[in-house]
Design an enzyme around this catalytic site. Structure first.
Site, mmCIF file in Angstrom:
data_model
loop_
_atom_site.group_PDB
_atom_site.id
_atom_site.type_symbol
_atom_site.label_atom_id
_atom_site.label_comp_id
_atom_site.label_asym_id
_atom_site.label_seq_id
_atom_site.Cartn_x
_atom_site.Cartn_y
_atom_site.Cartn_z
ATOM 1 N N GLY A 24 3.722 6.147 8.035
ATOM 2 C CA GLY A 24 5.114 6.421 7.703
ATOM 3 C C GLY A 24 6.029 5.305 8.160
ATOM 4 O O GLY A 24 7.105 5.100 7.612
ATOM 5 N N ASN A 25 5.599 4.547 9.179
ATOM 6 C CA ASN A 25 6.326 3.352 9.595
ATOM 7 C C ASN A 25 6.079 2.182 8.647
ATOM 8 O O ASN A 25 6.835 1.213 8.653
ATOM 9 C CB ASN A 25 5.905 2.915 11.008
ATOM 10 C CG ASN A 25 6.680 3.620 12.105
ATOM 11 O OD1 ASN A 25 6.117 4.444 12.813
ATOM 12 N ND2 ASN A 25 7.959 3.320 12.236
ATOM 13 N N SER A 26 5.006 2.256 7.886
ATOM 14 C CA SER A 26 4.623 1.133 7.033
ATOM 15 C C SER A 26 5.776 0.720 6.128
ATOM 16 O O SER A 26 6.367 1.549 5.441
ATOM 17 C CB SER A 26 3.419 1.515 6.172
ATOM 18 O OG SER A 26 2.252 1.590 6.934
ATOM 19 N N GLY A 45 -5.441 -28.517 -4.000
ATOM 20 C CA GLY A 45 -6.417 -29.462 -4.520
ATOM 21 C C GLY A 45 -7.249 -30.133 -3.457
ATOM 22 O O GLY A 45 -7.743 -31.258 -3.652
ATOM 23 N N ASP A 67 -0.057 -7.575 1.297
ATOM 24 C CA ASP A 67 0.416 -6.210 1.520
ATOM 25 C C ASP A 67 1.948 -6.152 1.540
ATOM 26 O O ASP A 67 2.548 -5.531 2.420
ATOM 27 C CB ASP A 67 -0.147 -5.640 2.816
ATOM 28 C CG ASP A 67 -0.011 -4.106 2.880
ATOM 29 O OD1 ASP A 67 0.232 -3.499 1.817
ATOM 30 O OD2 ASP A 67 -0.127 -3.547 3.977
ATOM 31 N N LEU A 125 -12.304 -28.554 1.546
ATOM 32 C CA LEU A 125 -12.462 -28.726 2.988
ATOM 33 C C LEU A 125 -13.773 -28.134 3.477
ATOM 34 O O LEU A 125 -14.273 -27.170 2.908
ATOM 35 C CB LEU A 125 -11.304 -28.047 3.728
ATOM 36 C CG LEU A 125 -9.894 -28.542 3.406
ATOM 37 C CD1 LEU A 125 -8.863 -27.637 4.063
ATOM 38 C CD2 LEU A 125 -9.707 -29.974 3.871
ATOM 39 N N HIS A 156 0.812 -1.212 0.000
ATOM 40 C CA HIS A 156 0.000 0.000 0.000
ATOM 41 C C HIS A 156 0.854 1.273 0.000
ATOM 42 O O HIS A 156 0.349 2.356 -0.277
ATOM 43 C CB HIS A 156 -0.991 -0.004 1.180
ATOM 44 C CG HIS A 156 -0.381 0.292 2.520
ATOM 45 N ND1 HIS A 156 -0.076 -0.681 3.438
ATOM 46 C CD2 HIS A 156 -0.031 1.458 3.098
ATOM 47 C CE1 HIS A 156 0.434 -0.139 4.528
ATOM 48 N NE2 HIS A 156 0.469 1.173 4.345
#
Length: 470
Positions: free
Chosen positions: A222-224, A277, A144, A280, A114
């Protein structure tokens, strides 16, 4: 009568105490270098080891200035302003600010998807203030994660990926990033929780990773994309600022998940999602009792597709999946979340409950074959699909070139029973955009592992949400 000697003793000791205090005050202070070395804690050493590999990322978009008179719906005015604005002015604006970490000396940087999504220009700044133009190598919105690259004239400081499977709740962690544009900010905290699952991502869809590291180290916008480190300065996670209003709560993507994805992003520019494959279903208490299974929750294999990696790995219909890649599986969603972090070629160890015994098998994930997808579309949905080429676009008078075309709907099949017809376009499969036929095939085979299916179908200019239970 005995004489009290305490006043005399105090009188004699007072000069000695004064002399000792004076000696301590007048003693030379320890050297400054010794003092700094004594304060060099494991956190300081970890930051010194890793800080130069952390980068500042600025991603920008180009936006055209819209024609302010286009709403007049006047052909003469439109022609006039088309000529007037024939060279539309552009203005640049920052679209996102974030962090990243150099993972190789040749300039490959790991960050959040992002941070760089839809960016026309990406700039990277190092700790020495050098700035580079970066190019996006590959991105995986589901997890992400993204890889970008800069080209330098010399090897760059980098931080090799560590491991996150042995993290302990309560151990010290360190985050380095650029919160709110404050370059190379260091915060510390502890691991607050492991395997944290979050409800929705920024687009309102369920988040694929369900194994976030939760920490009380401050992680802000900003830490991302910046690194989460352990006390030895090893890269154990990629920080993501997903709750901008959170107070004292941060999250990071475990580096074990990121490691499985990075190679695909570098080599192919995208993630080749692995296919197992297995079909479930969540285990019901009644079925668990019939199988003498001691737990009330779990997932059971109701079908193993012929020729699939699961079949080749020895998984059978009726097996209960206990563990997938070292993670306990208690629901179908647990399985899908874990599967999203594995790519083609990954080898995964699974634990199964079969006839009151626990057995282990190893599965090598593969890419879903296209012919299997066509067969699944026919037998499962009752449709035949085709790419939207020029001939089909003109023949069916379509209004979109994105998606896959329904060329045939088999009478009596699930698609026919809800009113789908030739000429309809399938735009999404289980929230995944299917703009092309190869993407649709891959999404359909992956969806075959679920008992129900959600489609976005376009008919002329309208979009419809369709649920199928084939």
């Amino acid at each position: 009568m005995a004489r009290d000697i305490r006043p005399l003793a105090l009188k004699l000791l007072r000069p000695a105490a004064i002399a000792l205090a004076a000696a301590l005050l007048l003693a030379p202070a320890p050297a400054l270098s010794q003092g700094r070395e004594g304060r060099r804690t494991p956190v300081v050493r970890a930051v010194e080891r890793a800080a130069h590999a952390v980068v500042y990322i600025s991603a920008r978009q180009l936006r055209r200035r819209a024609n302010p008179f286009s709403t007049f719906n006047n052909p003469m005015m439109d022609e006039f302003f088309r000529e007037f604005f024939r060279r539309p002015s552009r203005r640049r604006r920052p679209s996102s600010l974030g962090s990243g970490v150099l993972i190789r000396p040749d300039g490959y940087i790991l960050t959040n998807e992002h941070v760089v999504s839809r960016a026309a220009e990406v700039r990277v700044s190092l700790t020495n203030k050098r700035t580079f133009s970066a190019r996006i190598i590959g991105a995986d919105p589901a997890n992400d994660l993204a890889v970008i690259k800069i080209d330098a004239d010399a090897p760059l400081p980098f931080l090799p990926m560590g491991r996150s499977d042995d993290l302990m709740i309560g151990e010290t962690v360190i985050a380095i990033g650029n919160p709110f544009g404050l370059a190379h900010t260091v915060t510390t905290g502890v691991v607050s929780a492991l395997g944290r699952s979050l409800e929705e991502n920024r687009r309102g869809r369920p988040r694929s990773p369900s194994d976030f590291i939760q920490t009380d180290a401050s992680i802000n916008p900003g830490n991302s994309g910046g690194p989460l480190l352990n006390i030895y300065g090893q890269l154990i996670g990629i920080n993501t600022a997903i709750f901008t209003n959170a107070q004292g709560i941060g999250f990071a993507i475990p580096i074990d998940r990121a490691r499985r994805i990075v190679d695909d992003l570098i080599l192919f520019g995208k993630v080749r999602k692995g296919w197992v494959g297995l079909i479930l279903q969540n285990l019901t208490p009644r079925v668990a009792k019939l199988l003498n299974y001691p737990k009330k929750r779990g997932v059971i294999a109701v079908k193993v597709l012929k020729g699939s990696p699961a079949a080749q790995g020895g998984v059978r219909r009726g097996d209960i999946l206990l563990d997938f890649g070292g993670k306990e599986i208690l629901s179908r969603q647990d399985y899908l979340n874990e599967l999203s972090g594995y790519t083609v070629g990954s080898q995964v160890k699974v634990k199964l409950w079969r006839e009151a015994e626990i057995i282990e098998r190893r599965i090598t994930l593969a890419e879903a074959p296209g012919e299997l997808a066509d067969e699944v579309a026919k037998s499962w949905l009752g449709v035949r699909v085709a790419a939207i080429d020029k001939e089909n676009f003109r023949r069916y008078r379509l209004q979109s070139r994105k998606g896959v075309l329904l060329k045939r709907v088999i009478r009596g099949g699930p698609a026919h029973s809800i009113g789908m017809r030739p000429g309809d376009i399938i735009r999404q499969v289980n929230s995944r955009d299917t703009d092309t036929l190869p993407v649709f095939r891959q999404a359909l085979v992956r969806a075959r592992e679920l008992p129900r299916l959600q489609l976005i179908v376009q008919r002329q200019g309208e979009l419809y949400n369709v649920h199928l239970e084939p």
